[in-house]
Design a protein around this motif. Structure first.
Motif, PDB file in Angstrom:
ATOM      1  N   ASN A   2       0.835  -1.192   0.000  1.00  0.00           N
ATOM      2  CA  ASN A   2       0.000   0.000   0.000  1.00  0.00           C
ATOM      3  C   ASN A   2       0.873   1.246   0.000  1.00  0.00           C
ATOM      4  O   ASN A   2       1.896   1.308   0.682  1.00  0.00           O
ATOM      5  CB  ASN A   2      -0.923  -0.018   1.224  1.00  0.00           C
ATOM      6  N   ALA A   4       0.485   3.976   1.366  1.00  0.00           N
ATOM      7  CA  ALA A   4       0.519   4.697   2.639  1.00  0.00           C
ATOM      8  C   ALA A   4       1.881   4.579   3.326  1.00  0.00           C
ATOM      9  O   ALA A   4       2.275   5.461   4.081  1.00  0.00           O
ATOM     10  CB  ALA A   4      -0.580   4.182   3.563  1.00  0.00           C
ATOM     11  N   LYS A  10       1.014  15.409   5.536  1.00  0.00           N
ATOM     12  CA  LYS A  10       0.713  16.819   5.295  1.00  0.00           C
ATOM     13  C   LYS A  10       1.510  17.733   6.225  1.00  0.00           C
ATOM     14  O   LYS A  10       1.967  18.794   5.810  1.00  0.00           O
ATOM     15  CB  LYS A  10      -0.790  17.058   5.470  1.00  0.00           C
ATOM     16  N   SER A  88      -5.982   8.302  -4.155  1.00  0.00           N
ATOM     17  CA  SER A  88      -6.489   7.845  -2.860  1.00  0.00           C
ATOM     18  C   SER A  88      -5.388   7.173  -2.049  1.00  0.00           C
ATOM     19  O   SER A  88      -4.502   6.514  -2.596  1.00  0.00           O
ATOM     20  CB  SER A  88      -7.642   6.867  -3.077  1.00  0.00           C
ATOM     21  N   ILE A  89      -5.483   7.299  -0.751  1.00  0.00           N
ATOM     22  CA  ILE A  89      -4.521   6.688   0.165  1.00  0.00           C
ATOM     23  C   ILE A  89      -4.540   5.166   0.062  1.00  0.00           C
ATOM     24  O   ILE A  89      -3.568   4.501   0.391  1.00  0.00           O
ATOM     25  CB  ILE A  89      -4.798   7.136   1.627  1.00  0.00           C
ATOM     26  N   ASP A  90      -5.615   4.596  -0.455  1.00  0.00           N
ATOM     27  CA  ASP A  90      -5.764   3.140  -0.527  1.00  0.00           C
ATOM     28  C   ASP A  90      -5.062   2.515  -1.729  1.00  0.00           C
ATOM     29  O   ASP A  90      -5.067   1.296  -1.882  1.00  0.00           O
ATOM     30  CB  ASP A  90      -7.250   2.766  -0.580  1.00  0.00           C
ATOM     31  N   VAL A 109      -4.918  11.889  -1.129  1.00  0.00           N
ATOM     32  CA  VAL A 109      -6.103  12.389  -0.425  1.00  0.00           C
ATOM     33  C   VAL A 109      -6.839  11.231   0.236  1.00  0.00           C
ATOM     34  O   VAL A 109      -6.666  10.071  -0.131  1.00  0.00           O
ATOM     35  CB  VAL A 109      -7.065  13.130  -1.392  1.00  0.00           C
ATOM     36  N   ASP A 110      -7.684  11.592   1.211  1.00  0.00           N
ATOM     37  CA  ASP A 110      -8.526  10.569   1.827  1.00  0.00           C
ATOM     38  C   ASP A 110      -9.825  10.441   1.042  1.00  0.00           C
ATOM     39  O   ASP A 110      -9.977  11.056  -0.025  1.00  0.00           O
ATOM     40  CB  ASP A 110      -8.764  10.871   3.307  1.00  0.00           C
ATOM     41  N   ASP A 111     -10.781   9.680   1.568  1.00  0.00           N
ATOM     42  CA  ASP A 111     -12.043   9.439   0.851  1.00  0.00           C
ATOM     43  C   ASP A 111     -12.868  10.704   0.641  1.00  0.00           C
ATOM     44  O   ASP A 111     -13.710  10.754  -0.245  1.00  0.00           O
ATOM     45  CB  ASP A 111     -12.886   8.400   1.590  1.00  0.00           C
ATOM     46  N   SER A 112     -12.630  11.736   1.457  1.00  0.00           N
ATOM     47  CA  SER A 112     -13.361  13.006   1.327  1.00  0.00           C
ATOM     48  C   SER A 112     -12.603  14.013   0.471  1.00  0.00           C
ATOM     49  O   SER A 112     -12.961  15.180   0.420  1.00  0.00           O
ATOM     50  CB  SER A 112     -13.618  13.604   2.706  1.00  0.00           C
ATOM     51  N   HIS A 113     -11.527  13.595  -0.165  1.00  0.00           N
ATOM     52  CA  HIS A 113     -10.668  14.415  -1.010  1.00  0.00           C
ATOM     53  C   HIS A 113      -9.849  15.433  -0.209  1.00  0.00           C
ATOM     54  O   HIS A 113      -9.356  16.425  -0.742  1.00  0.00           O
ATOM     55  CB  HIS A 113     -11.459  15.098  -2.130  1.00  0.00           C
ATOM     56  N   ILE A 116      -3.869  14.710   2.469  1.00  0.00           N
ATOM     57  CA  ILE A 116      -3.233  14.141   3.658  1.00  0.00           C
ATOM     58  C   ILE A 116      -1.720  14.002   3.501  1.00  0.00           C
ATOM     59  O   ILE A 116      -1.040  13.638   4.448  1.00  0.00           O
ATOM     60  CB  ILE A 116      -3.858  12.788   4.059  1.00  0.00           C
TER      61      ILE A 116
END
Length: 137
Positions: A2, A4, A10, A88-90, A109-113, A116
């Motif tokens: 992954n 991550a 950030k 996405s981070i995933d 970015v996370d799921d909410s854009h 991060i």
């Protein structure tokens, strides 16, 4: 693996806000010797990446503009010539390799854009070199 694991968070990334002026962005980019920098909105959402070229093209289109005038032009008024998408981070590392060929960093970015962090090209190269050296053993 992954992506991550390779992220620069950030808190360790320099960025600008879209309500800042060209002059503020130039000063930050000059101080850190950046040719490109992530742009966020007030909510922390990633809105794009500003490059030196974007600023130069904007200045070229405004022939009567002098450096002092850059204090009055907001970054959200500056057209960006490259659409650098955040990932996405995933995502798996293998999925960002091609993206890293044309960019010095990949915004994450996370799921909410919400921005991060980023993965820098050098971390990707270091990861690949480690894989290679582990494979040689």
């Amino acid at each position: 693996m992954n992506a991550a694991f390779l992220i620069t968070p950030k808190s360790d990334v320099k960025f600008v806000y879209d309500h800042w002026t060209i002059r503020q962005a130039l000063e930050k980019m000059e101080h850190y010797r950046y040719s490109a920098i992530p742009v966020l909105n007030k909510k922390g959402l990633y809105v794009g990446t500003l490059t030196e070229g974007d600023i130069l093209w904007s200045l070229k289109k405004n022939e009567n503009l002098n450096f002092r005038d850059t204090e009055h032009i907001l970054l959200n008024e500056v057209p960006r010539h490259r659409d650098i998408k955040a990932i996405s981070i995933d995502v798996e590392i293998e999925d960002i390799l091609e993206t890293s060929l044309t960019q010095n960093f990949v915004p994450i970015v996370d799921d909410s854009h919400v921005f991060i962090g980023m993965i820098r090209r050098r971390e990707i190269i270091a990861y690949l070199l480690k894989l290679r050296s582990n494979g040689d053993k």
